[in-house]
Design a protein around this motif. Structure first.
Motif, PDB file in Angstrom:
ATOM      1  N   GLN A  34      -3.586 -39.741  -7.568  1.00  0.00           N
ATOM      2  CA  GLN A  34      -2.923 -38.645  -8.263  1.00  0.00           C
ATOM      3  C   GLN A  34      -1.546 -38.402  -7.661  1.00  0.00           C
ATOM      4  O   GLN A  34      -1.409 -38.271  -6.448  1.00  0.00           O
ATOM      5  N   TYR A  81      -8.008 -32.545   1.032  1.00  0.00           N
ATOM      6  CA  TYR A  81      -9.250 -32.866   0.330  1.00  0.00           C
ATOM      7  C   TYR A  81     -10.381 -32.845   1.349  1.00  0.00           C
ATOM      8  O   TYR A  81     -10.207 -33.261   2.489  1.00  0.00           O
ATOM      9  N   THR A 113      -9.147 -25.335  -5.253  1.00  0.00           N
ATOM     10  CA  THR A 113      -8.299 -25.281  -6.444  1.00  0.00           C
ATOM     11  C   THR A 113      -9.075 -25.570  -7.716  1.00  0.00           C
ATOM     12  O   THR A 113      -8.557 -25.361  -8.808  1.00  0.00           O
ATOM     13  N   GLU A 141      -9.851 -28.592  -8.450  1.00  0.00           N
ATOM     14  CA  GLU A 141      -9.569 -30.005  -8.695  1.00  0.00           C
ATOM     15  C   GLU A 141     -10.437 -30.852  -7.770  1.00  0.00           C
ATOM     16  O   GLU A 141     -10.751 -30.446  -6.646  1.00  0.00           O
ATOM     17  N   SER A 142     -10.793 -32.028  -8.234  1.00  0.00           N
ATOM     18  CA  SER A 142     -11.527 -32.967  -7.402  1.00  0.00           C
ATOM     19  C   SER A 142     -11.196 -34.374  -7.857  1.00  0.00           C
ATOM     20  O   SER A 142     -10.709 -34.587  -8.970  1.00  0.00           O
ATOM     21  N   VAL A 143     -11.442 -35.322  -6.975  1.00  0.00           N
ATOM     22  CA  VAL A 143     -11.215 -36.735  -7.265  1.00  0.00           C
ATOM     23  C   VAL A 143     -12.406 -37.528  -6.733  1.00  0.00           C
ATOM     24  O   VAL A 143     -13.103 -37.074  -5.826  1.00  0.00           O
ATOM     25  N   GLU A 176     -10.368 -30.533  -3.681  1.00  0.00           N
ATOM     26  CA  GLU A 176      -9.033 -30.127  -3.221  1.00  0.00           C
ATOM     27  C   GLU A 176      -9.054 -28.648  -2.825  1.00  0.00           C
ATOM     28  O   GLU A 176      -9.592 -27.808  -3.533  1.00  0.00           O
TER      29      GLU A 176
END
Length: 185
Positions: free
Chosen positions: A94, A143, A163, A165-167, A179
């Motif tokens: 990202q 992260y 947040t 958000e994650s990956v 995140e």
């Protein structure tokens, strides 16, 4: 606490290597670091020299490693801060959405955990990020693996918030990295 928190110096690669190898032996290492102990051992001295120079106060300025140094000169912990720009390299696939800092390589030796060293290391890293000139850093992120609740609790305690958000975890797309971030004060 009698530790000095400071940026690593270019000639301290042996200490940086030793601390990283210790981190890679920690029980949380499989979910905390994207490298194994065996991979770290295989790296050449030139790798460790270059890595340390690049993250030192004498380095290029996009990466800074901070350490907690005991009165006897031993290192008790570390954190590294990377500066990310929207037009720069991607992290975990990202691109950065803003000018931001990214915390990686967080480690405090088990025998000194709970003494406030992690907080001091984070303070040094975020203070450095906030002190940079143009472009102004808008937030600091990191992260944390979904199966690392101890680290997540530390990050929340020092002001980082999820947040949403994650990956996928590199090397294991079934696991997630979450995140956390803190906005510029």
């Amino acid at each position: 606490m009698d530790y000095v928190t400071r940026a690593v110096r270019a000639d301290e690669w042996r200490s940086a290597k030793e601390l990283r190898l210790a981190a890679l032996q920690d029980p949380a290492a499989p979910v905390a670091f994207l490298e194994t102990y065996e991979e770290g051992l295989e790296r050449s001295d030139d790798f460790w020299r270059e890595r340390t120079v690049g993250a030192s106060e004498e380095g290029e300025g996009r990466v800074r490693q901070f350490i907690a140094e005991a009165p006897d000169g031993s290192w008790a912990g570390t954190v590294t801060v990377l500066i990310e720009r929207p037009d720069g390299d991607t992290v975990f696939g990202q691109a950065a959405a803003a000018h931001q800092a990214h915390v990686v390589g967080v480690f405090v030796r088990p025998e000194v955990r709970g003494e406030g060293l992690a907080e001091e290391l984070f303070r040094a890293g975020t203070d450095w990020a906030w002190s940079l000139g143009e472009p102004v850093i808008e937030r600091v992120r990191l992260y944390v693996h979904e199966d690392n609740p101890r680290a997540a609790a530390l990050y929340r305690r020092i002001g980082f918030v999820p947040t949403g958000e994650s990956v996928p975890m590199p090397g294991d797309p079934t696991a997630r990295e979450l995140e956390y971030a803190v906005a510029r004060p």
